[in-house]
Design an enzyme around this catalytic site. Structure first.
Site, PDB file in Angstrom:
ATOM      1  CB  THR A 177     -24.374  -4.639  -4.383  1.00  0.00           C
ATOM      2  OG1 THR A 177     -24.792  -4.998  -3.065  1.00  0.00           O
ATOM      3  CG2 THR A 177     -24.037  -3.166  -4.415  1.00  0.00           C
ATOM      4  CG  ASP A 406     -27.781 -18.777   2.519  1.00  0.00           C
ATOM      5  OD1 ASP A 406     -28.925 -18.822   2.041  1.00  0.00           O
ATOM      6  OD2 ASP A 406     -26.771 -19.199   1.929  1.00  0.00           O
ATOM      7  NE  ARG A 459     -38.446   1.014  -5.923  1.00  0.00           N
ATOM      8  CZ  ARG A 459     -37.175   0.689  -5.983  1.00  0.00           C
ATOM      9  NH1 ARG A 459     -36.704  -0.285  -5.244  1.00  0.00           N
ATOM     10  NH2 ARG A 459     -36.353   1.315  -6.806  1.00  0.00           N
ATOM     11  CD  GLU A 596     -32.215  -7.241  -0.002  1.00  0.00           C
ATOM     12  OE1 GLU A 596     -31.310  -7.058  -0.839  1.00  0.00           O
ATOM     13  OE2 GLU A 596     -33.319  -7.762  -0.268  1.00  0.00           O
TER      14      GLU A 596
END
Ligand code: ADP
Length: 631
Positions: A177, A406, A459, A596
């Site tokens: 971030t 993770d 994108r 995310e």
């Protein structure tokens, strides 16, 4: 062969463990103070190292051009770590890797002058972990990851009266971030009144209204949008129309309807609230609403650099609140296991600190996984990639090295369902050549000086097109209408900080610029003419609709860039309360995910600027939901 190799390896390992004892002692250095230079993110940095005969006694940074707040943790920690460990084999600080490496490089050069045995100093020392006791702690809400999602969750849990521990594997808070390119999307009609709407933008809404509805929610959004847009048209308005419904529909369409519409519904409704949440905590914003690369609509709120960098405004306001309201952050602590009790409820987190000490943190109410994506994990990229020719090490990433997925692995082990893992975003423009991240006044040309795509595209479309250009690179072009007196509208001093970095070029005329960046002038001029015509007449041959001004004012600027892995849209499946679902679609009690690490919000392609509003919206929801559980 194999046996003799492993024998040799053992010998090497034993020898390397012996080396420190053999090499320590008198005469390691020529006493004195020495200076060395290295290259950080912002260019040259100078480090002064003082040594006596046997020890490094001081490492001080004498000068640097690094970015405040992003580089601060490296500047604070790396010199101290060199002295503490008497070593150059120091872990870099995530998010400040280039600064960390630059400091280590400069210290190495200084130590060379002190006649130090550099190769000895570069050997990583084994840590003594055997006698360390396990750390045991308890909090109502335990959060893994101190990025924007984790910190937003922490604020809400603290506000609700829960105690909070945040576990963070890096030596500093912020995560990816902190590196964010500076856009937070939210429909904000009050602010968007300053922007005039083009015919192409009106046509885009009309086209959206004719699309076949994929499900009930999309139908509902279209109905609301129709009502809103009719009212706008009847009123004879000319400013840029926007609303949560349009934001939801555009996010859904440009993610190819892969997203979970129920999550999108919440996201669109709460995006502006998320902006207000950050404002209330101290974030400040530029007046102008812009369009981040791949945003496809001008609804990007851009923060000032009051917190040191733009991305810092998306996480440090929350971090300050957490520090002031009794939240605990365990830095240098890597979680590796979600602890489930006999009933399958998540009741804690286990892991190990950087110093090698085991820890276990018990959660009275719930555990929130907010560990970010897996953009820096090449193995995971390759495992899940289905849509790019390759995502191996040949494709760089804009992420810090901590973005290794993770939380996804931990949650999957605990039974969580994963969704959309194959959708991995490449950002077409990132790095030192990006002198302005907003598309309305950008044009892209390849090494032939030709445009090759509508610059306001998604994108994935932009990245695919860029990968097909010579050397998979291109130039972003802009002019003095955007970079006024060398500074952009959001205060980036391009002339002072970027021109001359080897990626950003500036010339008084297009002809000089073409020569500087080695593209045929006639092609470049033709591309600019085509762009300028589209600004006034519409009908861009590439179909672009987001424009602002013509390119007609020198000096002209060009920034070299190309696609990089940027965001991973897939992740842990969550419901509207940010609760984690298992593979049977049932809630795993006590377990939440946000940011995310969670999947289902963006679909196949994320709109530029949507990530920050996503992580704050669902971070807050996760914090509120966990804090609402019985203790
Ligand atoms: P988001 O945008 O979703 O908030 P970020 O990348 O900003 O994600 O933040 C995620 C944070 O989680 C990073 O600071 C990262 O270092 C941290 N993190 C990732 N994996 C672990 C882990 N295993 N243990 C503790 N912290 C972790």
């Amino acid at each position: 062969m194999k046996k003799s190799f492993s024998w040799l390896l053992s010998l090497v390992l034993i020898c390397s463990m012996l080396i420190p004892t053999l090499a320590l002692g008198e005469g390691n250095f020529t006493p004195g103070t020495y200076q060395g230079e290295g290259t950080g993110f912002g260019g040259a940095l100078t480090v002064e190292v003082t040594v006596n005969e046997t020890e490094i006694t001081d490492v001080t940074i004498k000068g640097h051009g690094e970015t405040a707040s992003i580089s601060d943790p490296a500047i604070e920690k790396i010199p101290a770590a060199i002295v503490e460990n008497q070593s150059l084999a120091i872990d870099t600080v995530s998010g400040a890797t280039l600064s960390s490496k630059g400091i280590i490089e400069a210290a190495t050069k200084a130590l060379e002058q002190a006649a130090a045995d550099i190769s000895f100093l570069q050997v990583k020392k084994e840590k003594e972990t055997a006698n360390l006791e396990k750390i045991e702690k308890t909090a109502d809400v335990v959060i893994i990851g101190a990025g924007g999602a984790g910190m937003s969750a922490a604020v809400e849990a603290l506000k609700a009266g829960s105690s909070v521990i945040i576990i963070e594997k890096q030596p500093a808070v912020g995560g990816n971030t902190l590196l964010a390119g500076s856009a937070m999307n939210a429909a904000d009609p009050e602010k968007q009144k300053a922007i005039t709407m083009s015919d192409a933008e009106k046509a885009r809404i009309e086209q959206i209204l004719t699309l076949e509805s994929k499900d009930d929610l999309m139908k509902q959004w279209q109905e609301i949008l129709k009502e809103e847009f009719d009212a706008y048209t009847t009123a004879g308005s000319t400013y840029l129309f926007d609303s949560p419904s349009l934001h939801k529909i555009q996010t859904y369409i440009d993610g190819d309807y892969v997203a979970n519409p129920a999550l999108l519904d919440i996201y669109g409704d709460q995006a502006l609230e998320a902006v207000d949440f950050l404002t209330a905590l101290g974030a400040n914003w530029n007046e102008e609403i812009q369009a981040a690369v791949g945003a496809t609509w001008k609804r990007s709120h851009t923060p000032t650099t009051d917190y040191g960098s733009k991305g810092a405004s998306f996480v440090l306001p929350q971090a300050e609140f957490v520090a002031e309201n009794g939240g605990e952050v365990m830095l240098d602590s890597k979680a590796d296991t979600l602890i489930l009790n006999a009933e399958g409820r998540c009741v804690g987190v286990a892991g190990t600190t950087t110093a090698g000490q085991a820890f276990e943190v018990t959660a009275n109410q719930g555990v929130i996984v907010a560990t970010g994506g897996f953009g820096a994990n090449i193995e995971m990229r390759q495992k899940y990639n289905k849509h790019w020719p390759t995502l191996d090490e040949s494709i760089a990433t804009s992420n810090g090295p901590q973005a290794t997925g993770d939380g996804i692995v931990m949650a999957e082990t605990a039974g969580a369902n994963l969704v959309g893992m194959e959708w991995i975003q490449l950002i077409p423009t990132y790095g030192k050549g990006v002198f302005t991240p907003y598309i309305e006044n950008q044009m892209y040309v390849n090494f032939n000086g030709d445009r090759f795509v509508a610059e306001d595209e998604r994108r994935d479309v932009l990245s695919k097109a860029a990968l097909e250009q010579p050397e998979a690179q291109f130039y972003i072009l802009s002019d003095a209408n955007t970079v006024k007196d060398g500074v952009t509208s959001i205060g980036t001093d391009v002339d002072a900080n970027l021109v001359g970095n080897g990626f950003v070029f500036k010339a008084d005329t297009l002809e000089e610029l073409a020569e500087m960046i080695n593209v045929p002038y006639e092609n470049l001029q033709a591309s600019v003419d085509q762009f300028n015509k589209a600004v006034t007449e519409g009908n861009d041959p590439f179909g672009r609709s987001v424009f602002d001004q013509q390119f007609n004012a020198g000096p002209f600027y060009a920034g070299l860039t190309g696609p990089m892995v940027h965001h991973t849209m897939g992740g842990i499946e969550i419901n509207e309360n940010a609760q984690v679902l298992n593979t049977a679609g049932e809630v795993i009690p006590g377990l939440y995910a946000a940011g995310e690490v969670a999947g289902g919000i963006h679909g196949s392609n994320r709109l530029g600027g949507n990530a920050i509003s996503d992580i704050v919206v669902f971070g807050r929801i996760a914090g509120q939901s966990a804090a609402a559980e019985a203790k």
